[in-house]
Design an enzyme around this catalytic site. Structure first.
Site: not given
Ligand code: G3I
Length: 376
Positions: A183, A224, A260, A291, A293
């Site tokens: 990030e 990432n 996400h 990651e 979800d």
């Protein structure tokens, strides 16, 4: 040309979805090659798809993974068993982050992380390292030292170098992909204004990659971030950053898109995700979904659960459509253990299995798409 290829691949996926069960069911079965026995086909269809996720990736280059909550791994046997059964890649949700690795300056605590690495070895899984450098979950001695001026920029650079070298060396040969920096670009597509940028300037990113490469010549080194799943200003900024780093011969190997998502926000089409990953592949990089979800406003209902399944499937198809996509990791797999409710009030149910580890439509969608295999 690439978009034609992706369109063709999408077509291929749909075509094979229509053709697959019959074609590959029981090549040597009751109906024999070419001769199909409908019943056999039908009876074969169910078991073929309804397999643990890791079995559905067998023979492909894709790793299917999950983030692991180490407290739950220690306390919950069902959680532990499902991780071993479903996944061939694991990521530490928290225990490889700096605040856990070095809570007290100079005292390294690899215990919890080593437990995950040992668990992975016992279960034939690979380990994704997360994360060498982030602006969150830093130890208090470091943030307070910088804030008070006790730690100067020069000293901070030395501390960062030692941290990267110690951590990567400790796990050398036991981790296949590292999220080296996490990030570092903000949602306005600018370099994120963090302690690292303020104290060390933009060169800190290249430095960390070079130190990591020196400590482990073989591990794949990744950028990432979140909100870079499709083509937008932020993923454009990452494409430019990757190009710049590669031009400076910085050892960047891959781009990780976190994934996400939220049902209430809608999703990039799979083709757009694939085109986004493809342009990083065109730079010579690997790619990964790191990651995934798909949260929702609670309570969940049938429509939200179906939309959620589409969200996971969009990310997975985007990954499967691009040769460079090496791993697909979910950020937790059961609603029993999820970061979402603690961060987004009134939201949750973000995972493939519900709180009782029962499969949700999202799990079946991921099974079905994995069973389609890769179009390569
Ligand atoms: O360990 C302490 C514990 O001692 C204390 O009793 C407890 C109560 O406050 O907190 C525990 O720390 C929590 C930690 O997770 C471990 O469970 C922190 O409060 C909590 O903030 C932390 O949340 C993690 C979050 O990163 C921190 O930003 C989530 O579990 C984790 O899923 C999340 O993961 C991030 C990725 O690293 C990067 N991308 C986004 C993703 C989701 O935010």
């Amino acid at each position: 040309m690439r978009s034609v290829r992706i369109a063709l691949l999408t077509l291929a996926v749909v075509a094979s979805a229509l053709a697959w069960p019959a074609a590959s069911a029981s090549p040597g079965g009751p109906g024999g090659p070419g001769g199909r026995d409908v019943d056999a086909g039908r009876s074969h269809r169910r078991p073929q798809v309804d397999q643990p996720l890791r079995d559905l990736t067998r023979g492909t280059r894709l790793r299917i993974g999950t983030a692991v909550d180490m407290d739950a791994l220690a306390a919950d046997a069902t959680y532990r068993d499902r991780i071993a059964t479903e996944f061939n890649s694991v990521t530490a949700e928290n225990v490889m982050k700096w605040e856990t690795i070095e809570p007290v300056r100079g005292q390294l605590n690899f215990g919890p992380a080593d437990e995950l690495v040992n668990f992975a070895r016992e279960n034939g899984q690979q380990v994704r390292g997360h994360t060498l450098l982030w602006h969150n979950q830093l130890p208090a001695w470091l943030t307070q030292g910088v804030a008070s001026g006790d730690i100067t920029p020069g000293e901070l650079r030395g501390i960062l170098r030692r941290h990267v070298t110690d951590v990567v060396s400790h796990f050398r040969g036991r981790i296949y992909q590292w999220d080296v920096v996490n990030e570092v670009i903000d949602d306005n597509a600018n370099l994120r204004d963090t302690l690292w940028l303020q104290q060390l300037g933009p060169g800190y990113i290249a430095d960390v990659f070079r130190w990591a490469r020196r400590a482990d010549p073989r591990v794949k080194l990744y950028l990432n971030d979140y909100n870079v799943e499709g083509i937008n200003a932020k993923s454009d900024a990452y494409h430019a950053l990757a190009q710049e780093l590669l031009d400076d011969r910085v050892p960047v190997d891959g781009m990780g898109i976190q994934g996400h998502l939220g049902v209430q926000f809608g999703f990039f089409p799979a083709g757009n995700v694939a085109q986004n990953l493809q342009r990083f592949e065109d730079l010579g990089l690997e790619t990964a979904v790191t990651e995934a979800d798909v949260r929702m406003l609670l309570p969940s209902d049938g429509v939200k659960l179906q939309a959620q399944a589409q969200g996971y499937d969009t990310l997975l198809q985007g990954c499967l459509l691009v040769r460079s996509c090496t791993s697909f990791t979910v950020w937790g797999f059961t609603d029993k253990y999820s970061w979402v409710p603690g961060f987004f009030a009134g939201e949750g149910a973000a995972n493939l299995l519900d709180e009782s580890f029962a499969p949700k439509p999202a799990y079946q969608a991921v099974q079905a798409t994995l069973a389609l295999g890769r179009p390569d």
